[in-house]
Design an enzyme around this catalytic site. Sequence first.
Site, PDB file in Angstrom:
ATOM      1  N   ASP A 189     -38.733  36.876 -10.100  1.00 27.74           N
ATOM      2  CA  ASP A 189     -38.929  36.699  -8.603  1.00 27.74           C
ATOM      3  C   ASP A 189     -39.585  37.885  -7.838  1.00 27.74           C
ATOM      4  O   ASP A 189     -40.516  37.546  -6.947  1.00 27.74           O
ATOM      5  CB  ASP A 189     -37.418  36.532  -7.967  1.00 27.74           C
ATOM      6  CG  ASP A 189     -36.587  35.532  -8.372  1.00 27.74           C
ATOM      7  OD1 ASP A 189     -37.171  34.394  -8.308  1.00 27.74           O
ATOM      8  OD2 ASP A 189     -35.488  35.523  -9.161  1.00 27.74           O
ATOM      9  N   HIS A 201     -31.168  40.094 -14.110  1.00 31.57           N
ATOM     10  CA  HIS A 201     -31.003  38.747 -14.558  1.00 31.57           C
ATOM     11  C   HIS A 201     -29.967  38.489 -15.384  1.00 31.57           C
ATOM     12  O   HIS A 201     -29.639  39.275 -16.116  1.00 31.57           O
ATOM     13  CB  HIS A 201     -32.355  38.442 -15.444  1.00 31.57           C
ATOM     14  CG  HIS A 201     -32.665  36.652 -15.187  1.00 31.57           C
ATOM     15  ND1 HIS A 201     -32.074  35.954 -16.069  1.00 31.57           N
ATOM     16  CD2 HIS A 201     -33.527  36.148 -14.602  1.00 31.57           C
ATOM     17  CE1 HIS A 201     -32.508  34.772 -16.047  1.00 31.57           C
ATOM     18  NE2 HIS A 201     -33.330  34.705 -14.826  1.00 31.57           N
TER      19      HIS A 201
END
Length: 433
Positions: free
Chosen positions: A378, A330
């Site tokens: 995700d 991320h």
Amino acid sequence: MEWIDAATAAERLGVKPATLYAYVSRGVLKRRHSEDRRSLFDAAEIEQLARRGRPRGQPPELVIESGITALGLDRPYYRGRDALTLARTAAFETVAEWLWTGDPDVFASDHAARSRVRGPEMSGSGARDPETSDGRVRDSEASTGAAWGWARDPETSQVAIAAQRGLPEGLPLLDRLQVITTVLGAADSLRYQLDPASVVATGRRLISGLVDALPALQPPGGESIAERLWSRLCPRPATPALLAALRAALVLLADHELAASTLAARVAASARADPYAVVLTGLGVLGGPLHGGASHAAERLLAEVTEPGQAPRAITDRVRRGERIPGFGHSVYKNGDARGGLLLDLVKQAAPDHERVAVVQAVLAEVRRRRLPEQNVDFALATLAGVAGMVPGSGEAIFAVARTAGWLAHAMEEYAKGSLLRLRASYVGPAIR
């Protein structure tokens, strides 16, 4: 080592707090958190940067003041409230209202609505959602939809459903949501009312319409957005625990500060685009593989691994091709995305013996063996879709429905400012003659 708070650091640098945190996200500055979660900065590093000036090689960064979401070390905070706590305790509808209004009374109304649904004997903490006689779940934790005015509008939904009849089969859900948004906007005579109360009402109609106009795979099990969305994504009835995981996913994804789609939505709103146009702008950006589309890529990765022993080969093939491992790493949360951790835990608790959970564990083990970045939200979203048996692309659809709440909250800030966001380019072309 001396540590100073954010206000002192910003004052020494001569920048706004938002710029200070932008330096953190770009890796220019490091910070740590105190026991009470305040951001602290190394005084020596701040002094060094103050003497050096703006980081070289970095173009001026657009900084937008916003009171909606702050990004912490591993999670977002919605108007000061921990998003992970809200994911465990609040309905998505309640969180959307909180993002839009900042009115703390929404949480009291949420509690009252849930108490009416549950009854006195179920209103205590830890109460489980009841199942109906046919095995479908009545999501009492999230059954505030009707109370908030998020009820279905069959007439409007039918217009959006009819508009999809000529679309090809197998069209991605995200593409359908764009069509639905366009049709809902065209049918709404109040779309140009940009005062806060009107935008809130539009937000309820729009999110409800987005969900209700998707092709139904089974009758909805209740009135909440989570229940209605489940019936559009999964042909099987929800269990209470998996429905709670979907509800948590909606809350966790409702906003994430100035993500790419949100910045685009804010620019549209600053030009006085109506809420439907704002959401269309956000949807257009969301599907990129580096944004909301990452969950779809993670779904494909997990679908490729049919049994745990195949995980090493799937990861090896992607590493050999120089590809990113979808659902891992991320840009903000360098040490792990707590949103993904919570959602993954909820899914594993909901179906600990599911065959897809074993596959997920194998993929995680292989990624960690290679010391690759930690999983993010995700990957957890793809895990939810796989374990629940949702149709392909469901992660993107969940992301889009959830983030609509955030886009509209940011749009309301831009409407209130009344000025156009105008970014400037740093020209590097041929010399001007």
